[in-house]
Design a protein around this motif. Structure first.
Motif, PDB file in Angstrom:
ATOM      1  N   ARG A 432      21.495  36.658 -39.826  1.00 40.04           N
ATOM      2  CA  ARG A 432      22.000  37.693 -40.731  1.00 40.04           C
ATOM      3  C   ARG A 432      21.039  37.897 -41.900  1.00 40.04           C
ATOM      4  O   ARG A 432      20.516  36.926 -42.453  1.00 40.04           O
ATOM      5  CB  ARG A 432      23.387  37.301 -41.252  1.00 40.04           C
ATOM      6  CG  ARG A 432      24.467  37.419 -40.217  1.00 40.04           C
ATOM      7  CD  ARG A 432      25.786  36.883 -40.749  1.00 40.04           C
ATOM      8  NE  ARG A 432      25.837  35.434 -40.691  1.00 40.04           N
ATOM      9  CZ  ARG A 432      26.778  34.699 -41.253  1.00 40.04           C
ATOM     10  NH1 ARG A 432      27.732  35.285 -41.946  1.00 40.04           N
ATOM     11  NH2 ARG A 432      26.766  33.389 -41.140  1.00 40.04           N
ATOM     12  N   ARG A 433      20.813  39.137 -42.208  1.00 39.35           N
ATOM     13  CA  ARG A 433      19.929  39.454 -43.327  1.00 39.35           C
ATOM     14  C   ARG A 433      20.672  39.311 -44.647  1.00 39.35           C
ATOM     15  O   ARG A 433      21.878  39.521 -44.732  1.00 39.35           O
ATOM     16  CB  ARG A 433      19.405  40.883 -43.216  1.00 39.35           C
ATOM     17  CG  ARG A 433      18.383  41.083 -42.109  1.00 39.35           C
ATOM     18  CD  ARG A 433      17.771  42.466 -42.183  1.00 39.35           C
ATOM     19  NE  ARG A 433      16.790  42.682 -41.124  1.00 39.35           N
ATOM     20  CZ  ARG A 433      15.520  42.325 -41.203  1.00 39.35           C
ATOM     21  NH1 ARG A 433      15.072  41.744 -42.309  1.00 39.35           N
ATOM     22  NH2 ARG A 433      14.695  42.542 -40.203  1.00 39.35           N
ATOM     23  N   ALA A 436      20.669  43.969 -48.753  1.00 32.76           N
ATOM     24  CA  ALA A 436      19.583  44.932 -48.884  1.00 32.76           C
ATOM     25  C   ALA A 436      19.578  45.529 -50.286  1.00 32.76           C
ATOM     26  O   ALA A 436      20.571  45.478 -51.018  1.00 32.76           O
ATOM     27  CB  ALA A 436      19.733  46.034 -47.834  1.00 32.76           C
ATOM     28  N   ARG A 449      14.960  45.604 -47.027  1.00 37.52           N
ATOM     29  CA  ARG A 449      15.884  44.712 -46.338  1.00 37.52           C
ATOM     30  C   ARG A 449      15.768  43.281 -46.854  1.00 37.52           C
ATOM     31  O   ARG A 449      14.694  42.842 -47.272  1.00 37.52           O
ATOM     32  CB  ARG A 449      15.610  44.718 -44.825  1.00 37.52           C
ATOM     33  CG  ARG A 449      15.868  46.061 -44.174  1.00 37.52           C
ATOM     34  CD  ARG A 449      15.651  45.957 -42.677  1.00 37.52           C
ATOM     35  NE  ARG A 449      15.896  47.218 -42.020  1.00 37.52           N
ATOM     36  CZ  ARG A 449      17.094  47.655 -41.655  1.00 37.52           C
ATOM     37  NH1 ARG A 449      18.159  46.913 -41.899  1.00 37.52           N
ATOM     38  NH2 ARG A 449      17.242  48.813 -41.056  1.00 37.52           N
ATOM     39  N   GLU A 451      15.966  39.116 -46.287  1.00 40.37           N
ATOM     40  CA  GLU A 451      15.321  38.266 -45.288  1.00 40.37           C
ATOM     41  C   GLU A 451      16.331  37.817 -44.228  1.00 40.37           C
ATOM     42  O   GLU A 451      17.531  37.735 -44.498  1.00 40.37           O
ATOM     43  CB  GLU A 451      14.715  37.039 -45.959  1.00 40.37           C
ATOM     44  CG  GLU A 451      13.581  37.375 -46.924  1.00 40.37           C
ATOM     45  CD  GLU A 451      12.997  36.128 -47.565  1.00 40.37           C
ATOM     46  OE1 GLU A 451      13.362  35.007 -47.120  1.00 40.37           O
ATOM     47  OE2 GLU A 451      12.197  36.267 -48.503  1.00 40.37           O
ATOM     48  N   LEU A 452      15.834  37.555 -43.031  1.00 43.49           N
ATOM     49  CA  LEU A 452      16.687  37.071 -41.944  1.00 43.49           C
ATOM     50  C   LEU A 452      17.014  35.594 -42.136  1.00 43.49           C
ATOM     51  O   LEU A 452      16.147  34.802 -42.521  1.00 43.49           O
ATOM     52  CB  LEU A 452      15.996  37.261 -40.595  1.00 43.49           C
ATOM     53  CG  LEU A 452      16.076  38.653 -39.959  1.00 43.49           C
ATOM     54  CD1 LEU A 452      15.223  38.694 -38.703  1.00 43.49           C
ATOM     55  CD2 LEU A 452      17.508  39.012 -39.622  1.00 43.49           C
ATOM     56  N   GLY A 485      20.178  35.255 -44.771  1.00 46.84           N
ATOM     57  CA  GLY A 485      18.892  35.114 -45.434  1.00 46.84           C
ATOM     58  C   GLY A 485      18.969  35.489 -46.910  1.00 46.84           C
ATOM     59  O   GLY A 485      20.010  35.899 -47.424  1.00 46.84           O
ATOM     60  N   ALA A 488      17.260  40.859 -50.756  1.00 49.55           N
ATOM     61  CA  ALA A 488      16.009  41.590 -50.926  1.00 49.55           C
ATOM     62  C   ALA A 488      15.555  41.534 -52.389  1.00 49.55           C
ATOM     63  O   ALA A 488      16.373  41.643 -53.310  1.00 49.55           O
ATOM     64  CB  ALA A 488      16.182  43.030 -50.484  1.00 49.55           C
TER      65      ALA A 488
END
Length: 702
Positions: A432-433, A436, A449, A451-452, A485, A488
């Protein structure tokens, strides 16, 4: 009986009813089903009501009694059992599904099975969407094909035909998980494993209405103790299922109220109506009473008529608003005298079009036990056993993070299916990111975006596997959810539109100025970290006033931009030229005079090859620092500190630590975890030498 009379595999079926439990053991031989053992046990208490188990432990005890009795009869241990659920809170979904082959293909049994499962999965998804607000989990307990399609045309059987496209129109039945869970719990507590699960009306109709009769519009009613389950056929298929929670127990309760007896005695009186003319009983006062069964039947007539009227209304509803052509009645509850006649009346059918089905539909069933009468009560138990051979609706049990999970077995179950069944969101399986960042740059929407994170970790029986790994009965699955993650982050200086400098010409001298950026209409440095919703404007110009302020000079007379008179709000873009008379101080005037003497326009023109008309004729084009404009003392230098001009004076040579004497930066107040110092973009220390026009950055890192 001797074991060698039976084949290796025997099917054990349990009809777990509201009033009693019927166990049947047998095997199929050709078209015949051979029943080798049968046992009936009534519940000692009302452990079940309306087809739903209320006391799991009591029902489990009765199941265990039936199991032990059957094991004694067949001389074997019974471990696997087939069961059926009553249609309590039944949901039906009718769908159409298609599958297109890549090339013309001969359809085989596997193709047909896969097509059916596509339809079942589509029906399940439809039901989930309809019931998502109620948050009730449903299980598929059976399906019936209404029609198959070959290249878009209806057909009775697909196998063996060549096709580019096949389709199915089927009706799928679902029950809430609490109904299924209680059945499984009771069976497992009795030491049995569920080999097959179906719906009672499906089991009954497969015996009561063979396929050769399904061209007709016929209803089948399985009248048990707690529920009356309904199935309807037409044009060769089962077109609908239904249920009403009214059946034999309601008649028994009417007897109890009328004759003042307990429920068990009332059941005895009701059963006597099937085979006796008179019945003797004791009421709750302990007094002996006697009555005729004819009188009992007459007393029960209002209750029977009320039940049959509800059944008739449900049949008409399921049949599209009209009565069926005939009705088959199975189950013990429908044997009460007057039931079929009353149902015929409310359906406006001749009496002979509504009939009990027992011996007539059990012609392909052979009972090895003596004194077994082919009775409507036996239709559903035999149907449950026969359904095992179809294997159209089966479940497997797995353990997911310590919880038991039942899954409809479509022969291609994966770890992902278990996650969905347990309610684990799909996004929690994959990386999961972080959050954003939404903002605009020069009016254009921009998204950075996050980060993962890390993907979910899945262990199957102790070994790490992927999300698409297949699963089997009794697998132990551990799912560690994926992580999110970092959110952003981006600074103004990292934007592609941002450039570190704007170049213009001042009195023929090339000047470099840091580019301006405005966030929400306020000027910021390149180190500003954007926030969600920020509006960023990268300014590719200075106003004339900003240029003069940046250079810290005053002027006299008219100021020219690109050789045209201009005001202080005039915008100065890349490579614009500015010309004016400097009148800031005596030092500035001397510096300007020196520049005139040292740099001629002709020499500059030879070096840059520019036309005389393109630049001011009074000054050269050589880049020059602010210090040369602002001072005539060689020991003084000008540097840029955090985008601000700073004059260092009083020394012939300077090192980095001297900056703190001229720039307001308090080292005694710690503003972060680390002090960052850079000189011309490179990390530096306090002893680094400084020269004119150096660019210095000072800030605390968080």
């Amino acid at each position: 009986m001797v074991n060698k009379r039976y084949p290796e595999h025997l099917v054990f079926g349990l009809d777990i009813g509201t009033r009693s439990i019927v166990g049947t053991v047998g095997y199929k031989e050709g078209r015949q089903f051979i029943v080798v053992a049968q046992c009936v046990r009534e519940h000692e208490t009302r452990a079940m009501l309306d087809g739903q188990i209320h006391d799991i432990f009591k029902v489990a005890e009765t199941i265990e009694e039936v199991k032990k009795e059957l094991e004694e009869q067949v001389g074997r241990r019974l471990t696997d059992v087939c069961i059926a659920a009553a249609g309590r809170v039944l949901k039906t979904v009718t769908v159409e599904a298609e599958y297109e082959f890549s090339a013309e293909t001969v359809v085989n049994e596997e193709h047909v099975h896969s097509l059916d499962l596509i339809g079942v999965e589509k029906a399940y998804e439809t039901l989930r969407q309809e019931m998502k607000e109620e948050k009730i989990h449903f299980y598929c307990v059976g399906y019936s094909v209404i029609q198959y399609y070959l290249n878009g045309y209806s057909i009775g059987k697909l196998e063996g035909h060549k096709a580019n496209r096949v389709g199915t129109h089927l009706i799928t039945t679902f029950l809430p998980d609490e109904v299924i869970d209680s059945l499984y719990a009771a069976v497992e507590k009795a030491g049995l494993y569920v080999a097959n699960l179906t719906l009672e009306p499906i089991a009954a109709i497969n015996v009561a209405i063979p396929e050769k009769f399904r061209l007709l519009n016929i209803a089948m009613i399985d009248v048990g103790a707690g529920t009356s389950d309904i199935s309807i056929t037409k044009d060769g298929s089962i077109i609908s299922y239904g249920m009403i929670p009214r059946a034999g127990d309601e008649i028994t309760e009417a007897v109890a109220r009328r004759y003042l007896v307990d429920f068990k005695t009332a059941e005895t009186i009701k059963q006597a109506c099937l085979r006796k003319k008179k019945v003797t009983y004791k009421d709750i006062m302990g007094l002996s009473q006697k009555t005729t069964t004819e009188e009992v039947i007459e007393e029960l007539r209002p209750t029977v008529e009320s039940i049959t009227e509800c059944v008739a209304d449900k049949i008409i509803e399921l049949n599209g608003g009209k009565a069926v052509s005939a009705v088959f009645v199975v189950g013990g509850g429908g044997k009460i005298p007057g039931f079929t006649e009353s149902l015929a009346k409310y359906l406006d059918l001749n009496k002979d079009r509504v009939a009990l089905r027992g011996e007539e539909v059990l012609g392909d069933v052979t009972f090895l036990q003596e004194n077994i009468k082919k009775d409507p009560l036996l239709v559903t138990p035999v149907g449950i056993c026969l359904n095992f051979y179809d294997q159209k609706n089966n479940f497997i049990l797995v353990q997911v993070n310590g919880d038991r999970v039942k899954l409809y077995d479509n022969s291609k179950l994966t770890v992902a299916d278990t996650a969905i069944q347990t309610g684990l969101p799909n996004e929690n399986l994959f990386p999961r990111r972080g959050r954003a960042l939404n903002y605009t740059v020069n009016g254009v929407k921009r998204l950075t975006r996050g980060e993962l994170g890390e993907a979910a970790q899945i262990k199957l029986n102790g070994e790490i596997v992927g999300i698409s790994h297949s699963i089997e009965q009794n697998d132990i699955i551990e799912i560690i959810e994926s992580t999110v993650g970092a959110d952003a982050k981006i600074r103004v200086g990292e934007l592609t539109e941002y450039k570190s400098n704007i170049t213009f010409w001042f009195n023929g001298t090339k000047i470099l100025c840091p580019k301006f950026a405005a966030v929400n209409k306020e000027l910021v440095t390149e180190f500003y970290e954007l926030q969600d919703g920020d509006s960023v404007e990268i300014l590719n110009y200075y106003t004339l006033k900003q240029v003069l302020e940046f250079m810290d000079i005053s002027y006299t007379g008219t100021i020219y931009v690109n050789n045209m008179p201009a005001g202080e709000e005039e915008k100065i873009y890349e490579n614009f030229s500015i010309r004016c008379e400097i009148y800031d101080s005596l030092e500035a005037m001397r510096a300007a005079e020196r520049l005139k003497n040292e740099y001629s326009f002709e020499a500059a023109a030879e070096e840059d090859g520019e036309d005389e008309e393109e630049r001011d004729t009074e000054f050269s084009k050589q880049p020059i620092s602010l210090a040369e404009i602002k001072a005539d003392d060689a020991a003084d230098i000008y540097i840029i500190v955090n985008r601000e001009p700073v004059k260092l004076t009083g020394k012939k040579q300077y090192i980095f630590v001297d900056v703190f004497d001229f720039y307001p930066f308090d080292l005694t107040k710690v503003g972060g975890s680390e002090l960052i110092i850079t000189l011309n973009g490179e990390q530096a220390d306090f002893t680094a030498p400084l020269k004119d026009s150096d660019i210095v950055e000072l800030y605390w890192k968080e």
